[in-house]
Design a protein around this motif. Structure first.
Motif, short mmCIF file in Angstrom:
data_model
loop_
_atom_site.label_atom_id
_atom_site.label_comp_id
_atom_site.label_asym_id
_atom_site.label_seq_id
_atom_site.Cartn_x
_atom_site.Cartn_y
_atom_site.Cartn_z
N ALA A 165 0.86 -1.35 0.11
CA ALA A 165 -0.01 -0.04 0.13
C ALA A 165 1.00 1.17 0.00
O ALA A 165 2.04 1.24 0.41
N ASP A 166 0.47 2.51 -0.48
CA ASP A 166 1.13 3.50 -0.65
C ASP A 166 0.92 4.27 0.87
O ASP A 166 -0.15 5.18 0.99
N ASP A 167 2.04 4.10 1.44
CA ASP A 167 2.02 4.63 3.08
C ASP A 167 2.12 6.11 3.14
O ASP A 167 1.67 6.88 3.79
N LEU A 293 -7.31 5.76 9.76
CA LEU A 293 -7.29 5.22 8.39
C LEU A 293 -7.82 3.62 8.14
O LEU A 293 -7.14 2.93 8.82
N SER A 294 -8.38 3.46 7.13
CA SER A 294 -9.22 2.16 7.13
C SER A 294 -8.89 1.34 6.00
O SER A 294 -8.67 2.17 4.72
N ARG A 295 -8.45 0.15 5.94
CA ARG A 295 -8.21 -0.62 4.86
C ARG A 295 -8.70 -2.14 4.88
O ARG A 295 -8.91 -2.35 6.33
N ASP A 296 -8.95 -2.70 4.00
CA ASP A 296 -9.38 -3.87 4.15
C ASP A 296 -8.34 -5.09 4.50
O ASP A 296 -7.48 -5.56 3.65
N SER A 297 -7.90 -5.25 5.70
CA SER A 297 -6.72 -6.23 6.08
C SER A 297 -6.82 -7.52 5.66
O SER A 297 -6.15 -8.17 5.24
N VAL A 322 -2.13 -2.21 -3.45
CA VAL A 322 -3.76 -2.03 -2.82
C VAL A 322 -4.01 -0.79 -2.68
O VAL A 322 -3.21 0.17 -2.61
N PRO A 323 -5.23 -0.54 -2.57
CA PRO A 323 -5.95 0.75 -2.45
C PRO A 323 -5.32 1.61 -1.15
O PRO A 323 -4.96 1.02 -0.25
N VAL A 324 -5.15 2.85 -1.49
CA VAL A 324 -4.61 3.56 -0.30
C VAL A 324 -5.69 3.79 0.76
O VAL A 324 -6.89 3.83 0.58
#
Length: 337
Positions: A165-167, A293-297, A322-324
């Motif tokens: 992901a783009d941290d 910050l939410s992502r689908d882990s 993966v999406p930011v």
């Protein structure tokens, strides 16, 4: 094999071809053999496959982190859940180890390779100075790096796939939003400084602050624990010019920090706004609910396991973005006073 051959009225070699996915039998015969095998409850022998050079039907995952921190780390729990979904679909096992440091992790890879224990590995927490990619290259052990390698190493290991992901973009989006809310004194309570993604977040925060002309923005590294998260929170808020916003690198530190803020007689978000890097149930159990910050882990884990499955079927390695992570604003952020 003899029982299946007798029941399906074929030779034992035909059974071997059909169950191992090899040419030599028609699709009609292959389907009949597989149906008989299912009726008889046949399962492939992992030990026999390893002895015959067909693989161990197992992949490995090693975590070089304090074991006590894993039980409260929502990201790794969800990541492993996603990995297991893909492995279960393919009837593969996961060999999981927790070790004390990166040297011990490398020793586990060498032992697994020598003993033919795993067909491939999933590598987490890329370091700024990481010996693991070169080791896996030398061993010829297929691997997927979960997270981006340092920029100088990104193309140096063509045998490894990456899922990242783009941290940097995520951190920039957080700073920009806090700036819009009027915050000028911001502290990032970061994770381990030796991790590549921590270094990228720190650098991104610094660059975004320079772009905005902010001089009272900085990062404070920790070990990701609630204890150190609370200690750093208490220290920075007792300074003569305390921050008006805090960015935490995980949900556990964010929840602990919020409790410290309240204990100091301050309020969230009136006195201090709080942002968590990881979203989780904990962010919605804290009071007030935490902006995160939410992502689908879980999907992250599924994708990484799927990329390893591709490598094990001789697909070329690749890098997948993966999406930011997206910022979900809740009650813990507000305009600065």
């Amino acid at each position: 094999m003899k029982d299946i051959a007798q029941r399906a009225a074929v030779s034992e070699s035909a059974v071997s071809f059909a169950l191992n996915g090899r040419p030599g039998v028609s699709e009609v015969t292959r389907d009949r053999i597989r149906r008989v095998a299912e009726q008889l409850g046949w399962q492939p022998s992992t030990a026999a496959r390893a002895l015959s050079g067909e693989g161990s039907a197992t992949v490995g995952l090693v975590l070089a982190r304090p074991a006590a921190s894993l039980g409260v780390d929502s990201f790794f729990l969800q990541l492993v859940s996603g990995i297991q979904e893909i492995l279960a679909e393919r009837h593969l096992g996961l060999l999981f180890r927790v070790v004390e440091d990166i040297d011990a992790e490398c020793a586990v890879y060498r032992r697994w390779w020598a003993e033919h224990r795993v067909d491939g590995v999933l590598v987490v927490d890329p370091r700024t100075d990481d010996p693991r990619p070169e080791l896996l290259d030398g061993l010829g052990l297929p691997g997927v790096v979960i997270g981006a390698l340092p920029e100088g190493d990104a193309g140096a290991h063509p045998a490894l796939s990456q899922v990242r992901a783009d941290d940097s973009a995520a951190m920039a989006s957080v700073l920009d939003r806090l700036y819009e809310l009027g915050h000028r004194r911001i502290v990032h309570i970061a994770g381990l400084p030796t991790l590549a993604h921590t270094e990228r977040r720190i650098r991104s925060l610094r660059e975004a602050a320079l772009r905005r002309g902010l001089t009272a923005v900085r990062s404070e590294p920790t070990d990701y624990s609630d204890v150190q998260g609370a200690e750093v929170t208490r220290r920075v808020l007792r300074q003569p010019q305390p921050p008006t916003a805090l960015i935490y690198d995980n949900d556990v530190m964010a929840a602990a920090g919020s409790a410290v803020i309240t204990g100091l007689g301050l309020t969230v978000p009136d006195d201090v706004s709080v942002v968590s890097w990881e979203d989780s149930l904990l962010c919605r159990l804290a009071h007030p609910w935490l902006t995160a910050l939410s992502r689908d882990s879980i999907a992250f884990g599924r994708l990484a396991a799927g990329e390893l499955m591709s490598l094990l079927t001789n697909a070329p390695p690749r890098t997948v973005e993966v999406p930011v992570p997206r910022l979900i604003e809740r009650e813990s952020t507000a305009e600065a006073r």
